[in-house]
Design a protein around this motif. Structure first.
Motif, PDB file in Angstrom:
ATOM      1  N   GLY A 171     -17.700 -27.319  84.320  1.00  9.57           N
ATOM      2  CA  GLY A 171     -16.390 -26.920  84.071  1.00  9.57           C
ATOM      3  C   GLY A 171     -16.287 -26.099  82.703  1.00  9.57           C
ATOM      4  O   GLY A 171     -15.543 -26.334  82.083  1.00  9.57           O
ATOM      5  N   ALA A 172     -17.342 -25.429  82.314  1.00  5.91           N
ATOM      6  CA  ALA A 172     -17.809 -24.648  81.222  1.00  5.91           C
ATOM      7  C   ALA A 172     -17.628 -22.967  81.080  1.00  5.91           C
ATOM      8  O   ALA A 172     -17.678 -22.888  82.294  1.00  5.91           O
ATOM      9  CB  ALA A 172     -19.274 -25.084  80.826  1.00  5.91           C
ATOM     10  N   SER A 173     -17.470 -22.709  80.305  1.00  3.96           N
ATOM     11  CA  SER A 173     -17.768 -20.925  80.197  1.00  3.96           C
ATOM     12  C   SER A 173     -18.978 -20.642  80.121  1.00  3.96           C
ATOM     13  O   SER A 173     -20.058 -21.506  79.919  1.00  3.96           O
ATOM     14  CB  SER A 173     -16.879 -20.511  78.772  1.00  3.96           C
ATOM     15  OG  SER A 173     -17.487 -20.950  77.695  1.00  3.96           O
ATOM     16  N   LEU A 174     -19.184 -19.382  80.395  1.00  4.11           N
ATOM     17  CA  LEU A 174     -20.523 -18.733  80.605  1.00  4.11           C
ATOM     18  C   LEU A 174     -20.690 -17.700  79.360  1.00  4.11           C
ATOM     19  O   LEU A 174     -19.736 -16.624  79.508  1.00  4.11           O
ATOM     20  CB  LEU A 174     -20.735 -18.341  82.049  1.00  4.11           C
ATOM     21  CG  LEU A 174     -22.195 -17.689  82.121  1.00  4.11           C
ATOM     22  CD1 LEU A 174     -23.288 -18.481  81.704  1.00  4.11           C
ATOM     23  CD2 LEU A 174     -22.469 -17.069  83.600  1.00  4.11           C
ATOM     24  N   GLU A 175     -21.641 -17.620  78.716  1.00  2.00           N
ATOM     25  CA  GLU A 175     -21.979 -16.592  77.578  1.00  2.00           C
ATOM     26  C   GLU A 175     -23.244 -15.778  77.927  1.00  2.00           C
ATOM     27  O   GLU A 175     -24.188 -16.364  77.752  1.00  2.00           O
ATOM     28  CB  GLU A 175     -22.044 -17.066  76.258  1.00  2.00           C
ATOM     29  CG  GLU A 175     -22.201 -16.060  75.163  1.00  2.00           C
ATOM     30  CD  GLU A 175     -22.207 -16.625  73.755  1.00  2.00           C
ATOM     31  OE1 GLU A 175     -22.570 -15.831  72.771  1.00  2.00           O
ATOM     32  OE2 GLU A 175     -22.115 -17.810  73.543  1.00  2.00           O
ATOM     33  N   LEU A 176     -22.870 -14.514  78.380  1.00  2.00           N
ATOM     34  CA  LEU A 176     -24.004 -13.479  78.747  1.00  2.00           C
ATOM     35  C   LEU A 176     -24.700 -13.002  77.586  1.00  2.00           C
ATOM     36  O   LEU A 176     -23.663 -12.216  76.728  1.00  2.00           O
ATOM     37  CB  LEU A 176     -23.516 -12.677  79.890  1.00  2.00           C
ATOM     38  CG  LEU A 176     -22.974 -13.223  81.290  1.00  2.00           C
ATOM     39  CD1 LEU A 176     -22.760 -12.167  82.220  1.00  2.00           C
ATOM     40  CD2 LEU A 176     -23.912 -14.213  81.752  1.00  2.00           C
ATOM     41  N   VAL A 177     -25.865 -13.047  77.005  1.00  2.00           N
ATOM     42  CA  VAL A 177     -26.180 -12.764  75.868  1.00  2.00           C
ATOM     43  C   VAL A 177     -27.536 -11.674  76.026  1.00  2.00           C
ATOM     44  O   VAL A 177     -28.363 -11.874  76.818  1.00  2.00           O
ATOM     45  CB  VAL A 177     -26.804 -13.990  75.007  1.00  2.00           C
ATOM     46  CG1 VAL A 177     -27.374 -13.450  73.621  1.00  2.00           C
ATOM     47  CG2 VAL A 177     -25.677 -14.888  74.805  1.00  2.00           C
ATOM     48  N   HIS A 178     -27.364 -10.375  75.275  1.00  2.00           N
ATOM     49  CA  HIS A 178     -28.403  -9.672  75.353  1.00  2.00           C
ATOM     50  C   HIS A 178     -28.853  -9.110  73.798  1.00  2.00           C
ATOM     51  O   HIS A 178     -27.669  -8.666  73.379  1.00  2.00           O
ATOM     52  CB  HIS A 178     -27.951  -8.453  76.471  1.00  2.00           C
ATOM     53  CG  HIS A 178     -28.914  -7.431  76.036  1.00  2.00           C
ATOM     54  ND1 HIS A 178     -30.086  -7.125  77.050  1.00  2.00           N
ATOM     55  CD2 HIS A 178     -28.849  -6.259  75.325  1.00  2.00           C
ATOM     56  CE1 HIS A 178     -30.949  -6.191  76.722  1.00  2.00           C
ATOM     57  NE2 HIS A 178     -30.179  -5.537  75.666  1.00  2.00           N
ATOM     58  N   VAL A 222     -14.943 -19.754  86.190  1.00  2.00           N
ATOM     59  CA  VAL A 222     -15.837 -19.674  85.187  1.00  2.00           C
ATOM     60  C   VAL A 222     -15.555 -18.468  84.109  1.00  2.00           C
ATOM     61  O   VAL A 222     -15.384 -17.334  84.572  1.00  2.00           O
ATOM     62  CB  VAL A 222     -17.160 -19.290  85.578  1.00  2.00           C
ATOM     63  CG1 VAL A 222     -18.048 -19.365  84.384  1.00  2.00           C
ATOM     64  CG2 VAL A 222     -17.598 -20.585  86.443  1.00  2.00           C
ATOM     65  N   PRO A 223     -14.922 -18.698  83.037  1.00  2.00           N
ATOM     66  CA  PRO A 223     -14.652 -17.505  81.937  1.00  2.00           C
ATOM     67  C   PRO A 223     -16.036 -17.260  81.567  1.00  2.00           C
ATOM     68  O   PRO A 223     -16.860 -17.806  81.134  1.00  2.00           O
ATOM     69  CB  PRO A 223     -13.959 -18.685  80.608  1.00  2.00           C
ATOM     70  CG  PRO A 223     -13.525 -19.795  81.575  1.00  2.00           C
ATOM     71  CD  PRO A 223     -14.712 -20.306  82.568  1.00  2.00           C
ATOM     72  N   VAL A 224     -16.115 -15.958  81.488  1.00  2.00           N
ATOM     73  CA  VAL A 224     -17.274 -15.047  80.970  1.00  2.00           C
ATOM     74  C   VAL A 224     -17.143 -14.414  79.655  1.00  2.00           C
ATOM     75  O   VAL A 224     -16.144 -13.565  79.507  1.00  2.00           O
ATOM     76  CB  VAL A 224     -17.803 -14.050  81.959  1.00  2.00           C
ATOM     77  CG1 VAL A 224     -18.991 -13.476  81.504  1.00  2.00           C
ATOM     78  CG2 VAL A 224     -18.156 -14.980  83.285  1.00  2.00           C
TER      79      VAL A 224
END
Length: 286
Positions: A171-178, A222-224
């Motif tokens: 139940g978490a958000s997802l942070e896409l990191v580059h 899922v919030p991104v």
């Protein structure tokens, strides 16, 4: 919803040693509970240890699982052998392998223990490396995923699928990191012009949005968040891991040498991340 590519097919395997292993067991039990699979606690007695002595190691850890995670089916085992070799072999039958971050040798810049390193590098499936103090008392419900948009094989699709699935389960958000800082991008000679960083940065953000959009239908809850900076990837991931529940990285080292299979960024964050690190192999280590 967890898609077929990320559906576990075996128990969570936790490699446990003597002393201070409660944090490993709790992380492994939580992973088993999230995926609704059994948990198997395995102690490998090396040197002069015996399976009987190993049984004394796993018994109290089994008690923690039965008390704190009553819905998780747990089994234990103690065998003799070389810990890294046994865990790598057993990982072929596990959905996840969980190991502790046990350093040795007194080198602060290389705190990852040899067993953890070998398992993270050579395991047949995804591995979680966790150490004491990795997770704060009240972590944010946030999963972080490292994304390499410059990888010639394309963005690590399997690692991203796993990251989305893990965020959904928690139940978490997802942070896409580059992160993308390269000395070669900085002009050093007379008459040399810097590249158009705005164009490069927008291309990165567009690639991240495209990957997020591919998975939006499968993981609508899922919030991104997209996070791209001109900073060393490993440094940016270490910063992003603070307060997170999990950092997901792909393992796709470009060298044919087994010891380099993790790739430089994944290798570094195993030593520097502030939360448990999930290493997802793009290809089987072999």
């Amino acid at each position: 919803m967890v898609n077929d590519a990320t559906t576990p097919t075996g128990p969570v395997l936790a490699g446990v040693d003597q002393g201070g292993q409660e944090y490993v067991v709790r992380c492994a039990a939580e992973q088993a509970a999230l995926h609704d699979v059994p948990l198997h606690l395995l102690h490998v007695a090396e040197h002069h240890g015996t399976p009987a002595q190993g049984a004394e190691v796993v018994a109290p850890l089994e008690g923690i699982v039965r008390t704190e995670f009553p819905g998780v089916s747990v089994t234990t085992e103690a065998v003799s052998g070389r810990a890294s070799a046994v865990l790598v072999e057993r990982s072929a039958l596990a959905s996840w392998t969980v190991v502790g971050h046990r350093g040795s040798g007194g080198f602060s810049r290389l705190p990852l223990g040899s067993v953890s390193w070998q398992v993270a590098t050579h395991a047949a499936g995804p591995v979680i490396v966790v150490r004491p103090g990795d997770t704060p008392p009240d972590p944010e419900k946030r999963v972080v995923a490292g994304v390499d948009v410059a990888d010639s094989s394309g963005i690590s699709s399997h690692a991203l699928d796993v990251a989305f699935a893990e965020a959904a389960l928690r139940g978490a958000s997802l942070e896409l990191v580059h992160g993308s800082f390269h000395l070669g991008e900085t002009p050093t000679g007379p008459g040399m012009a810097a590249p158009d960083f705005d164009v490069l940065d927008e291309a990165v953000r567009a690639a991240l949005r495209e990957e997020a959009d591919k998975r939006r239908d499968r993981y609508p809850g899922v919030p991104v968040r997209l996070h791209a900076e001109r900073l060393r990837a490993a440094t940016l991931l270490a910063e992003a891991s603070r307060g997170a529940v999990l950092l997901v990285v792909g393992s796709h080292g470009r060298s044919g040498l087994r010891r380099l299979l993790l790739g430089s960024v994944s290798s570094e964050v195993l030593h520097t991340a502030a939360c448990p690190v999930a290493v997802v192999h793009t290809t089987h280590p072999g």
